[in-house]
Enzyme design. Structure first.
Site, PDB file in Angstrom:
ATOM      1  N   GLU A  48       0.805  -1.212   0.000  1.00 58.40           N
ATOM      2  CA  GLU A  48       0.000   0.000   0.000  1.00 58.40           C
ATOM      3  C   GLU A  48       0.846   1.273   0.000  1.00 58.40           C
ATOM      4  OE1 GLU A  48      -2.928   0.285  -0.817  1.00 58.40           O
ATOM      5  OE2 GLU A  48      -3.693  -1.743  -0.596  1.00 58.40           O
ATOM      6  N   TYR A 131      -6.817   6.769   3.199  1.00 60.42           N
ATOM      7  CA  TYR A 131      -6.875   5.663   2.256  1.00 60.42           C
ATOM      8  C   TYR A 131      -6.094   4.449   2.759  1.00 60.42           C
ATOM      9  CZ  TYR A 131      -5.591   2.421  -1.262  1.00 60.42           C
ATOM     10  OH  TYR A 131      -5.359   1.238  -1.883  1.00 60.42           O
ATOM     11  N   ASP A 149      -9.968   5.597  -3.390  1.00 61.25           N
ATOM     12  CA  ASP A 149      -8.783   6.002  -4.142  1.00 61.25           C
ATOM     13  C   ASP A 149      -9.242   6.431  -5.531  1.00 61.25           C
ATOM     14  OD1 ASP A 149      -9.520   3.655  -5.348  1.00 61.25           O
ATOM     15  OD2 ASP A 149      -7.465   3.019  -5.698  1.00 61.25           O
TER      16      ASP A 149
END
Length: 378
Positions: A48, A131, A149
DNA sequence: AAGACGGGGCT
DNA sequence: AGCCCAGTCTT
């Protein structure tokens, strides 16, 4: 502003059909990715960070390299910043690397090596915003947190035919609320992954594959033929222009002066050769910098051809100057945080940013270097 | 709330 | 050449 309070949002049965169609599509079409093969949170955590503002294909080789170099969060926490940055070189947004390492340290030292199970605590980690916190907690721990996103924004604005500017806070808030309402409680992680995967593979920015989209029958933009206009984004700020000389101080033993940039701002913590801001006019007539150079009592510089490098928000034009100096030679700067005199081959082991890497591979530089005979001395 | 922050792929 | 991003931090 028109948000269709359509059945997707208030009818449980229709929402479940929607979720089922998406999840089914995901199981049949998802890509095989290394962080999906692993079952631990660390792979998700690492991926991520890499995937912030970065496409899968670009992040993939970096993930393989990093997961091998730092197999555990403890290994990552004890990595040196320069070493991590060297692995990160070429990927961009270099503050991510620094934040990733800091976050790993906090996880090891404050959370006993386990990822915090609380959204607020996750959010407190450096480099982790709304996020990433939601992504890790939902994908790795199946917590019911919606992610928003670029992919999700595209899917939702199209399905609900939201034509407002997605750069506006108000529009983003609206999208977040919809994402929260669509999220199934049982499988939030898979649903989030599915929304993003659909955005990447089918609901693409340009020429989306609507005929094969599992959500087509719910998609308002598809029904109204407005898909190509959505999402709408107001024009970005115009690109800045930057002009600079790059000072390659070369000692008689062939070493070059390299300097480390500050931890904030452009190319954070990356290494480079000292630069000197100038104007487009001066860049082509290096005379005016003679005063600056006389301070260092160097001979007339060898002027290499002008080069160009494009960042997403800056257009850089620069010209390397080769300056022979005798050691000891002191370079003073309030800007740089560290400096080293290094042989050419040691520089390739440094986290040197791309614009300056290009100088070393430039033919004119190579020719000059060859002529000086540094290659033969070793 | 607005800027700053990279680089690769696509049109 | 311009636009697209698997966003976060600073001001």
């Amino acid at each position: 502003m028109f948000v269709p309070m359509n059945k997707l949002l208030n009818n449980d049965q229709i929402r479940q059909e929607f979720q089922k169609a998406l999840l089914q599509w995901f199981e049949n079409n998802k890509r095989t990715l290394p962080w999906r093969e692993r079952k631990d949170w660390y792979g998700v955590f690492l991926s991520e960070f890499l995937l912030q503002q970065t496409q899968v294909t670009q992040a993939l080789p970096y993930f393989q390299k990093l997961i091998r170099t730092y197999p555990t969060v403890e290994a990552l926490a004890s990595a040196s910043e320069d070493e991590l940055l060297r692995h990160w070189a070429g990927l961009g947004y270099y503050s991510r690397a620094r934040n990733l390492r800091k976050a790993a340290k906090v996880i090891v030292e404050r959370f006993s090596g386990r990822f915090p199970q609380n959204y607020t605590e996750a959010l407190s980690l450096p480099g982790i915003g709304p996020y990433t916190a939601s992504a890790i907690l939902s994908i790795a721990f199946n917590q019911p947190l919606p992610v928003v996103d670029g992919n999700v924004i595209r899917v939702i604005t199209r399905v609900f035919n939201i034509e407002e500017d997605v750069r506006q806070t108000k529009t983003q808030k609206q999208i977040r609320e919809i994402a929260a309402q669509l999220l199934p409680n049982q499988t939030p992680g898979r649903f989030n992954e599915a929304m993003m995967e659909l955005g990447a593979l089918t609901c693409q920015p340009t020429s989306p594959l609507c005929e094969q989209c599992p959500l087509q029958k719910w998609c308002l933009a598809n029904r109204q033929g407005s898909v190509s206009k959505i999402p709408f984004k107001s024009p970005p700020a115009p690109k800045k222009r930057l002009y600079q000389f790059v000072l390659l101080f070369v000692a008689t033993d062939g070493r070059l002066l390299t300097v480390k940039r500050p931890r904030n701002g452009l190319l954070a913590s990356m290494w480079e050769f000292p630069t000197l801001e100038t104007t487009p006019e001066e860049l082509n007539t290096p005379e005016p910098i003679r005063e600056f150079l006389s301070r260092y009592q160097t001979a007339a510089p060898i002027v290499l051809p002008q080069m160009k490098h494009i960042y997403s928000h800056i257009s850089l034009r620069y010209r390397p100057l080769l300056l022979s100096v005798n050691l000891p030679f002191e370079f003073h700067s309030r800007f740089y945080v560290q400096q080293k005199w290094l042989q050419l081959e040691s520089i390739s082991l440094l986290a040197l940013h791309n614009a300056h890497k290009k100088i070393l591979t430039d033919t004119k530089f190579a020719e000059w270097w060859q002529r000086k005979g540094f290659e033969n001395k070793r």
